[in-house]
Design a protein around this motif. Structure first.
Motif, PDB file in Angstrom:
ATOM      1  N   LEU A  70      84.384 -17.113  51.877  1.00 15.27           N
ATOM      2  CA  LEU A  70      83.892 -16.954  50.507  1.00 15.27           C
ATOM      3  C   LEU A  70      83.733 -18.304  49.820  1.00 15.27           C
ATOM      4  O   LEU A  70      82.708 -18.575  49.194  1.00 15.27           O
ATOM      5  CB  LEU A  70      84.836 -16.059  49.697  1.00 15.27           C
ATOM      6  CG  LEU A  70      84.485 -15.893  48.217  1.00 15.27           C
ATOM      7  CD1 LEU A  70      83.180 -15.134  48.059  1.00 15.27           C
ATOM      8  CD2 LEU A  70      85.618 -15.202  47.477  1.00 15.27           C
ATOM      9  N   LEU A  71      84.747 -19.168  49.927  1.00  8.47           N
ATOM     10  CA  LEU A  71      84.661 -20.494  49.305  1.00  8.47           C
ATOM     11  C   LEU A  71      83.503 -21.296  49.880  1.00  8.47           C
ATOM     12  O   LEU A  71      82.798 -22.001  49.150  1.00  8.47           O
ATOM     13  CB  LEU A  71      85.971 -21.257  49.471  1.00  8.47           C
ATOM     14  CG  LEU A  71      87.158 -20.753  48.665  1.00  8.47           C
ATOM     15  CD1 LEU A  71      88.402 -21.561  48.996  1.00  8.47           C
ATOM     16  CD2 LEU A  71      86.870 -20.794  47.186  1.00  8.47           C
ATOM     17  N   ASN A  72      83.293 -21.196  51.179  1.00 12.12           N
ATOM     18  CA  ASN A  72      82.180 -21.893  51.819  1.00 12.12           C
ATOM     19  C   ASN A  72      80.852 -21.377  51.271  1.00 12.12           C
ATOM     20  O   ASN A  72      79.946 -22.170  50.967  1.00 12.12           O
ATOM     21  CB  ASN A  72      82.244 -21.728  53.335  1.00 12.12           C
ATOM     22  CG  ASN A  72      81.191 -22.555  54.031  1.00 12.12           C
ATOM     23  OD1 ASN A  72      80.989 -23.715  53.711  1.00 12.12           O
ATOM     24  ND2 ASN A  72      80.497 -21.942  54.976  1.00 12.12           N
ATOM     25  N   GLU A  73      80.726 -20.058  51.136  1.00 12.73           N
ATOM     26  CA  GLU A  73      79.490 -19.478  50.606  1.00 12.73           C
ATOM     27  C   GLU A  73      79.266 -19.893  49.152  1.00 12.73           C
ATOM     28  O   GLU A  73      78.137 -20.234  48.767  1.00 12.73           O
ATOM     29  CB  GLU A  73      79.509 -17.946  50.723  1.00 12.73           C
ATOM     30  CG  GLU A  73      79.377 -17.443  52.142  1.00 12.73           C
ATOM     31  CD  GLU A  73      78.078 -17.879  52.808  1.00 12.73           C
ATOM     32  OE1 GLU A  73      76.997 -17.780  52.164  1.00 12.73           O
ATOM     33  OE2 GLU A  73      78.123 -18.318  53.965  1.00 12.73           O
ATOM     34  N   ILE A  74      80.312 -19.853  48.336  1.00 17.34           N
ATOM     35  CA  ILE A  74      80.187 -20.278  46.939  1.00 17.34           C
ATOM     36  C   ILE A  74      79.760 -21.741  46.883  1.00 17.34           C
ATOM     37  O   ILE A  74      78.864 -22.115  46.125  1.00 17.34           O
ATOM     38  CB  ILE A  74      81.510 -20.057  46.168  1.00 17.34           C
ATOM     39  CG1 ILE A  74      81.790 -18.570  45.997  1.00 17.34           C
ATOM     40  CG2 ILE A  74      81.467 -20.746  44.802  1.00 17.34           C
ATOM     41  CD1 ILE A  74      83.179 -18.264  45.446  1.00 17.34           C
ATOM     42  N   GLY A  75      80.381 -22.567  47.707  1.00 15.94           N
ATOM     43  CA  GLY A  75      80.026 -23.984  47.762  1.00 15.94           C
ATOM     44  C   GLY A  75      78.591 -24.198  48.190  1.00 15.94           C
ATOM     45  O   GLY A  75      77.884 -25.046  47.631  1.00 15.94           O
ATOM     46  N   GLN A  76      78.138 -23.410  49.162  1.00 15.60           N
ATOM     47  CA  GLN A  76      76.755 -23.545  49.634  1.00 15.60           C
ATOM     48  C   GLN A  76      75.766 -23.136  48.546  1.00 15.60           C
ATOM     49  O   GLN A  76      74.714 -23.766  48.386  1.00 15.60           O
ATOM     50  CB  GLN A  76      76.532 -22.708  50.902  1.00 15.60           C
ATOM     51  CG  GLN A  76      77.272 -23.220  52.113  1.00 15.60           C
ATOM     52  CD  GLN A  76      76.916 -24.663  52.452  1.00 15.60           C
ATOM     53  OE1 GLN A  76      75.770 -25.090  52.368  1.00 15.60           O
ATOM     54  NE2 GLN A  76      77.924 -25.433  52.832  1.00 15.60           N
ATOM     55  N   VAL A  77      76.099 -22.083  47.791  1.00 15.80           N
ATOM     56  CA  VAL A  77      75.223 -21.662  46.687  1.00 15.80           C
ATOM     57  C   VAL A  77      75.172 -22.747  45.619  1.00 15.80           C
ATOM     58  O   VAL A  77      74.100 -23.057  45.087  1.00 15.80           O
ATOM     59  CB  VAL A  77      75.704 -20.308  46.106  1.00 15.80           C
ATOM     60  CG1 VAL A  77      75.017 -19.994  44.791  1.00 15.80           C
ATOM     61  CG2 VAL A  77      75.467 -19.188  47.111  1.00 15.80           C
ATOM     62  N   MET A  78      76.338 -23.338  45.304  1.00 18.29           N
ATOM     63  CA  MET A  78      76.362 -24.432  44.330  1.00 18.29           C
ATOM     64  C   MET A  78      75.516 -25.606  44.815  1.00 18.29           C
ATOM     65  O   MET A  78      74.722 -26.180  44.065  1.00 18.29           O
ATOM     66  CB  MET A  78      77.796 -24.900  44.077  1.00 18.29           C
ATOM     67  CG  MET A  78      78.649 -23.948  43.308  1.00 18.29           C
ATOM     68  SD  MET A  78      80.334 -24.629  43.194  1.00 18.29           S
ATOM     69  CE  MET A  78      81.102 -23.476  42.089  1.00 18.29           C
ATOM     70  N   LEU A  79      75.690 -25.971  46.085  1.00 18.19           N
ATOM     71  CA  LEU A  79      74.945 -27.084  46.664  1.00 18.19           C
ATOM     72  C   LEU A  79      73.447 -26.790  46.693  1.00 18.19           C
ATOM     73  O   LEU A  79      72.632 -27.661  46.378  1.00 18.19           O
ATOM     74  CB  LEU A  79      75.466 -27.375  48.072  1.00 18.19           C
ATOM     75  CG  LEU A  79      74.935 -28.620  48.757  1.00 18.19           C
ATOM     76  CD1 LEU A  79      75.258 -29.863  47.944  1.00 18.19           C
ATOM     77  CD2 LEU A  79      75.531 -28.729  50.157  1.00 18.19           C
ATOM     78  N   LEU A  80      73.085 -25.565  47.031  1.00 15.32           N
ATOM     79  CA  LEU A  80      71.682 -25.172  47.055  1.00 15.32           C
ATOM     80  C   LEU A  80      71.072 -25.277  45.658  1.00 15.32           C
ATOM     81  O   LEU A  80      69.940 -25.753  45.500  1.00 15.32           O
ATOM     82  CB  LEU A  80      71.530 -23.747  47.589  1.00 15.32           C
ATOM     83  CG  LEU A  80      70.117 -23.218  47.761  1.00 15.32           C
ATOM     84  CD1 LEU A  80      69.347 -24.059  48.771  1.00 15.32           C
ATOM     85  CD2 LEU A  80      70.150 -21.765  48.189  1.00 15.32           C
ATOM     86  N   GLY A  81      71.820 -24.856  44.660  1.00 14.49           N
ATOM     87  CA  GLY A  81      71.344 -24.978  43.280  1.00 14.49           C
ATOM     88  C   GLY A  81      71.106 -26.426  42.891  1.00 14.49           C
ATOM     89  O   GLY A  81      70.088 -26.758  42.263  1.00 14.49           O
ATOM     90  N   VAL A  82      72.013 -27.303  43.274  1.00 17.19           N
ATOM     91  CA  VAL A  82      71.868 -28.732  42.985  1.00 17.19           C
ATOM     92  C   VAL A  82      70.646 -29.287  43.714  1.00 17.19           C
ATOM     93  O   VAL A  82      69.851 -30.032  43.136  1.00 17.19           O
ATOM     94  CB  VAL A  82      73.152 -29.501  43.379  1.00 17.19           C
ATOM     95  CG1 VAL A  82      72.935 -31.005  43.373  1.00 17.19           C
ATOM     96  CG2 VAL A  82      74.295 -29.120  42.454  1.00 17.19           C
ATOM     97  N   GLN A  83      70.467 -28.906  44.972  1.00 13.63           N
ATOM     98  CA  GLN A  83      69.332 -29.400  45.748  1.00 13.63           C
ATOM     99  C   GLN A  83      67.999 -28.896  45.188  1.00 13.63           C
ATOM    100  O   GLN A  83      67.015 -29.634  45.154  1.00 13.63           O
ATOM    101  CB  GLN A  83      69.480 -28.999  47.213  1.00 13.63           C
ATOM    102  CG  GLN A  83      70.589 -29.751  47.910  1.00 13.63           C
ATOM    103  CD  GLN A  83      70.888 -29.211  49.304  1.00 13.63           C
ATOM    104  OE1 GLN A  83      70.572 -28.070  49.632  1.00 13.63           O
ATOM    105  NE2 GLN A  83      71.536 -30.039  50.120  1.00 13.63           N
ATOM    106  N   ARG A  84      67.969 -27.645  44.742  1.00  9.87           N
ATOM    107  CA  ARG A  84      66.733 -27.106  44.148  1.00  9.87           C
ATOM    108  C   ARG A  84      66.379 -27.846  42.860  1.00  9.87           C
ATOM    109  O   ARG A  84      65.210 -28.146  42.617  1.00  9.87           O
ATOM    110  CB  ARG A  84      66.879 -25.613  43.882  1.00  9.87           C
ATOM    111  CG  ARG A  84      66.754 -24.775  45.113  1.00  9.87           C
ATOM    112  CD  ARG A  84      66.791 -23.304  44.785  1.00  9.87           C
ATOM    113  NE  ARG A  84      66.651 -22.522  46.005  1.00  9.87           N
ATOM    114  CZ  ARG A  84      66.885 -21.236  46.083  1.00  9.87           C
ATOM    115  NH1 ARG A  84      67.278 -20.562  45.008  1.00  9.87           N
ATOM    116  NH2 ARG A  84      66.746 -20.596  47.219  1.00  9.87           N
ATOM    117  N   CYS A  85      67.371 -28.100  42.044  1.00 11.45           N
ATOM    118  CA  CYS A  85      67.118 -28.855  40.806  1.00 11.45           C
ATOM    119  C   CYS A  85      66.598 -30.250  41.123  1.00 11.45           C
ATOM    120  O   CYS A  85      65.664 -30.734  40.469  1.00 11.45           O
ATOM    121  CB  CYS A  85      68.391 -28.945  39.962  1.00 11.45           C
ATOM    122  SG  CYS A  85      68.859 -27.392  39.187  1.00 11.45           S
ATOM    123  N   ALA A  86      67.183 -30.898  42.102  1.00 12.67           N
ATOM    124  CA  ALA A  86      66.725 -32.239  42.494  1.00 12.67           C
ATOM    125  C   ALA A  86      65.289 -32.192  43.005  1.00 12.67           C
ATOM    126  O   ALA A  86      64.468 -33.056  42.663  1.00 12.67           O
ATOM    127  CB  ALA A  86      67.652 -32.813  43.564  1.00 12.67           C
TER     128      ALA A  86
END
Length: 191
Positions: A70-86
């Motif tokens: 779960l923590l890995n998935e939450i982290g990946q979603v957070m990272l994906l959001g950051v990458q999309r914004c960039a």
């Protein structure tokens, strides 16, 4: 003296008019479950029966790996959001390195606010801790050190709202995912 120790372990306190401090109501049980599967282990609450201990072992055996997923998935979603914004900034302003650095900085600052800088204000209000004590609790909890010298909802002289432990439990999950990303960035930088 032994009777007093046993009473304390059962949730009976010598201060205030309460005996359980909500330890095993829904909020307290949810908070205990989160502290078990995140391996924080404050040390202030534990099962006292053989059946409870066996259940806790089985719960942790399945819960800890599921929590890591779960923590890995939450982290990946957070990272994906950051990458999309960039990526959107890169397209809109034709920035290459600047967009990525700007978004990572914004994500870091937002996480600092949500998980380390603002929660101590809530702890000051609900627990009566100083800001520094709340900040210390935030870091010790999210890093899973969990000494147990500060634990929310344990003051018998205070009344806590029903939502409090549930919100803190969710804060722990998301905060651990964010802190894991920050630690990963630090490791990448150091390597």
């Amino acid at each position: 003296l032994q009777g007093i120790v046993e009473a304390y372990k059962s949730g009976i306190t010598l201060q205030g008019n309460t005996t359980s401090l909500g330890r095993w109501d829904f909020s307290g049980s949810f908070f205990f479950s989160i502290s078990a599967i995140t391996t924080i282990g404050y040390g202030n609450l534990s099962p006292s029966t053989v059946a409870g201990r066996i259940f806790c072992i089985l719960f942790a055996l399945f819960g800890i790996p599921l929590n890591l997923v779960l923590l890995n998935e939450i982290g990946q979603v957070m990272l994906l959001g950051v990458q999309r914004c960039a990526h959107r900034l890169e397209e809109a302003f034709h920035w290459q390195k600047k967009a990525s650095l700007l978004i990572k900085t914004c994500a870091l600052v937002t996480g600092l606010l949500l998980f380390l800088l603002l929660p101590p204000l809530l702890f000051s209000d609900k627990e009566g801790w100083s800001y520094e004590e709340g900040f210390y609790y935030s870091f010790i909890t999210l890093s899973t050190i969990g000494f147990g010298d500060y634990v929310i909802g344990m003051n018998p002289d205070r009344t806590y709202p029903g939502w409090y432990k549930n919100v803190i439990s969710l804060w722990i999950l998301f905060g651990m995912a964010w802190l894991a990303l920050v630690i990963k960035l630090c490791i990448n930088f150091l390597e």
